[in-house]
Design a protein around this motif. Structure first.
Motif, PDB file in Angstrom:
ATOM      1  N   CYS A  91       0.975  -1.352   0.063  1.00 29.76           N
ATOM      2  CA  CYS A  91       0.190   0.004   0.186  1.00 29.76           C
ATOM      3  C   CYS A  91       0.842   1.272   0.012  1.00 29.76           C
ATOM      4  O   CYS A  91       1.056   2.093  -1.054  1.00 29.76           O
ATOM      5  N   LEU A  92       2.056   1.280   0.805  1.00 35.06           N
ATOM      6  CA  LEU A  92       2.345   2.708   1.005  1.00 35.06           C
ATOM      7  C   LEU A  92       3.141   2.020  -0.265  1.00 35.06           C
ATOM      8  O   LEU A  92       3.772   3.404  -1.457  1.00 35.06           O
ATOM      9  N   GLY A  93       4.417   1.788  -0.878  1.00 39.36           N
ATOM     10  CA  GLY A  93       4.913   1.847  -2.197  1.00 39.36           C
ATOM     11  C   GLY A  93       3.577   1.996  -3.061  1.00 39.36           C
ATOM     12  O   GLY A  93       4.348   2.946  -4.038  1.00 39.36           O
ATOM     13  N   LEU A  94       2.860   1.323  -3.667  1.00 42.41           N
ATOM     14  CA  LEU A  94       1.701   1.767  -4.711  1.00 42.41           C
ATOM     15  C   LEU A  94       1.149   3.330  -4.545  1.00 42.41           C
ATOM     16  O   LEU A  94       1.274   4.368  -5.877  1.00 42.41           O
ATOM     17  N   PHE A  95       1.377   3.954  -2.668  1.00 43.19           N
ATOM     18  CA  PHE A  95       1.131   5.548  -2.619  1.00 43.19           C
ATOM     19  C   PHE A  95       2.224   5.852  -3.239  1.00 43.19           C
ATOM     20  O   PHE A  95       1.832   6.759  -3.966  1.00 43.19           O
ATOM     21  N   ALA A 124      -4.235   2.305  -6.474  1.00 42.65           N
ATOM     22  CA  ALA A 124      -3.110   2.693  -5.717  1.00 42.65           C
ATOM     23  C   ALA A 124      -4.635   2.811  -3.990  1.00 42.65           C
ATOM     24  O   ALA A 124      -5.055   2.301  -2.928  1.00 42.65           O
ATOM     25  N   MET A 125      -6.187   3.333  -4.590  1.00 43.39           N
ATOM     26  CA  MET A 125      -7.648   4.080  -4.528  1.00 43.39           C
ATOM     27  C   MET A 125      -7.858   2.443  -3.644  1.00 43.39           C
ATOM     28  O   MET A 125      -8.193   1.959  -3.144  1.00 43.39           O
ATOM     29  N   LEU A 126      -7.698   1.681  -4.860  1.00 43.94           N
ATOM     30  CA  LEU A 126      -8.248   0.409  -4.315  1.00 43.94           C
ATOM     31  C   LEU A 126      -7.469  -0.749  -2.924  1.00 43.94           C
ATOM     32  O   LEU A 126      -8.422  -0.740  -2.043  1.00 43.94           O
ATOM     33  N   MET A 127      -6.395   0.027  -2.853  1.00 45.77           N
ATOM     34  CA  MET A 127      -5.612  -0.847  -1.820  1.00 45.77           C
ATOM     35  C   MET A 127      -5.858   0.051  -0.716  1.00 45.77           C
ATOM     36  O   MET A 127      -5.809  -0.902   0.177  1.00 45.77           O
ATOM     37  N   ALA A 128      -6.141   1.749  -0.627  1.00 47.41           N
ATOM     38  CA  ALA A 128      -6.192   2.152   0.531  1.00 47.41           C
ATOM     39  C   ALA A 128      -7.279   1.993   0.759  1.00 47.41           C
ATOM     40  O   ALA A 128      -7.825   1.967   2.161  1.00 47.41           O
ATOM     41  N   MET A 129      -8.851   1.673   0.137  1.00 47.60           N
ATOM     42  CA  MET A 129      -9.730   0.982   0.650  1.00 47.60           C
ATOM     43  C   MET A 129      -9.879  -0.223   0.707  1.00 47.60           C
ATOM     44  O   MET A 129     -10.298  -0.505   2.487  1.00 47.60           O
ATOM     45  N   LEU A 130      -8.568  -1.323   0.998  1.00 45.78           N
ATOM     46  CA  LEU A 130      -8.742  -2.428   1.346  1.00 45.78           C
ATOM     47  C   LEU A 130      -7.965  -2.130   2.706  1.00 45.78           C
ATOM     48  O   LEU A 130      -8.731  -2.811   3.498  1.00 45.78           O
ATOM     49  N   VAL A 131      -7.438  -1.244   3.122  1.00 47.33           N
ATOM     50  CA  VAL A 131      -6.601  -0.637   4.091  1.00 47.33           C
ATOM     51  C   VAL A 131      -7.527  -0.633   4.761  1.00 47.33           C
ATOM     52  O   VAL A 131      -7.540  -0.527   6.484  1.00 47.33           O
ATOM     53  N   TYR A 132      -8.316   0.718   4.807  1.00 49.51           N
ATOM     54  CA  TYR A 132      -8.991   1.134   5.793  1.00 49.51           C
ATOM     55  C   TYR A 132     -10.137   0.485   6.257  1.00 49.51           C
ATOM     56  O   TYR A 132     -10.935   0.866   7.578  1.00 49.51           O
ATOM     57  N   ARG A 144      -1.688   6.125  12.402  1.00 47.15           N
ATOM     58  CA  ARG A 144      -1.095   7.353  12.732  1.00 47.15           C
ATOM     59  C   ARG A 144      -0.370   7.454  11.291  1.00 47.15           C
ATOM     60  O   ARG A 144      -0.590   8.299  10.529  1.00 47.15           O
ATOM     61  N   VAL A 145       0.231   5.823  10.434  1.00 43.46           N
ATOM     62  CA  VAL A 145       0.433   6.165   8.899  1.00 43.46           C
ATOM     63  C   VAL A 145      -0.348   6.051   8.097  1.00 43.46           C
ATOM     64  O   VAL A 145      -0.382   6.832   7.294  1.00 43.46           O
ATOM     65  N   PHE A 146      -0.991   5.241   8.426  1.00 39.74           N
ATOM     66  CA  PHE A 146      -1.669   5.084   7.228  1.00 39.74           C
ATOM     67  C   PHE A 146      -3.324   6.000   7.303  1.00 39.74           C
ATOM     68  O   PHE A 146      -4.237   5.173   5.633  1.00 39.74           O
ATOM     69  N   LEU A 147      -3.997   5.625   7.866  1.00 38.36           N
ATOM     70  CA  LEU A 147      -4.552   6.830   8.098  1.00 38.36           C
ATOM     71  C   LEU A 147      -4.700   7.640   6.906  1.00 38.36           C
ATOM     72  O   LEU A 147      -5.564   8.273   6.028  1.00 38.36           O
ATOM     73  N   PRO A 148      -3.389   9.146   7.369  1.00 37.97           N
ATOM     74  CA  PRO A 148      -3.997   9.531   6.255  1.00 37.97           C
ATOM     75  C   PRO A 148      -3.390   9.569   5.158  1.00 37.97           C
ATOM     76  O   PRO A 148      -3.815   9.624   3.731  1.00 37.97           O
ATOM     77  N   VAL A 149      -3.379   8.206   4.296  1.00 38.24           N
ATOM     78  CA  VAL A 149      -3.135   7.248   3.557  1.00 38.24           C
ATOM     79  C   VAL A 149      -4.615   6.574   2.840  1.00 38.24           C
ATOM     80  O   VAL A 149      -4.621   7.765   1.481  1.00 38.24           O
ATOM     81  N   THR A 150      -5.040   7.020   3.622  1.00 37.13           N
ATOM     82  CA  THR A 150      -6.289   6.247   3.160  1.00 37.13           C
ATOM     83  C   THR A 150      -7.345   7.624   2.898  1.00 37.13           C
ATOM     84  O   THR A 150      -7.761   8.281   2.104  1.00 37.13           O
ATOM     85  N   LEU A 151      -6.947   8.795   3.582  1.00 33.77           N
ATOM     86  CA  LEU A 151      -7.888   9.750   3.805  1.00 33.77           C
ATOM     87  C   LEU A 151      -7.010  10.471   2.265  1.00 33.77           C
ATOM     88  O   LEU A 151      -7.699  11.768   1.795  1.00 33.77           O
ATOM     89  N   PHE A 152      -6.153  10.669   1.825  1.00 36.79           N
ATOM     90  CA  PHE A 152      -5.712  11.328   0.935  1.00 36.79           C
ATOM     91  C   PHE A 152      -6.666  11.324  -0.418  1.00 36.79           C
ATOM     92  O   PHE A 152      -6.782  12.179  -0.939  1.00 36.79           O
ATOM     93  N   TYR A 153      -6.796   9.668  -0.438  1.00 39.22           N
ATOM     94  CA  TYR A 153      -7.945   9.651  -1.625  1.00 39.22           C
ATOM     95  C   TYR A 153      -9.708  10.428  -1.505  1.00 39.22           C
ATOM     96  O   TYR A 153      -9.456  10.407  -2.303  1.00 39.22           O
TER      97      TYR A 153
END
Length: 92
Positions: free
Chosen positions: A12-16, A49-57, A69-78
């Motif tokens: 997820c981070l790599g795709l972002f 990357a958006m699909l991956m962020a939805m999965l992580v969310y 703390r790391v992954f919530l900003p990534v998911t909310l960015f999309y």
């Protein structure tokens, strides 16, 4: 389970980051030279990357092992990017 989750989060981070880098290069090529060489690649990478962020969310609500703390900003960015599209389309 932990190993699978760590691979998924790393992906997820790599795709972002890859999506952001390809988007910057693509926009630079369009602005400087008028070339649309990486536009389709950028769109496909952003969609994945958006699909991956939805999965992580979704996984954030199911398991406490994901560092929010790391992954919530990534998911909310999309989500923020999707919300900004509509006013931009209206005013342009």
């Amino acid at each position: 389970m932990k190993k699978l989750l760590s691979i998924l989060l790393s992906l997820c981070l790599g795709l972002f980051l890859a999506s952001g880098a390809v988007s910057v290069v693509d926009d630079s090529l369009v602005l400087l030279f008028g070339l649309h060489l990486l536009t389709m690649t950028s769109e496909i990478l952003t969609f994945i990357a958006m699909l991956m962020a939805m999965l992580v969310y979704g996984l954030m609500g199911l398991t406490p092992m994901i560092p929010k703390r790391v992954f919530l900003p990534v998911t909310l960015f999309y989500v923020a990017g999707l919300l900004v599209v509509f006013p931009t389309l209206i005013y342009c």
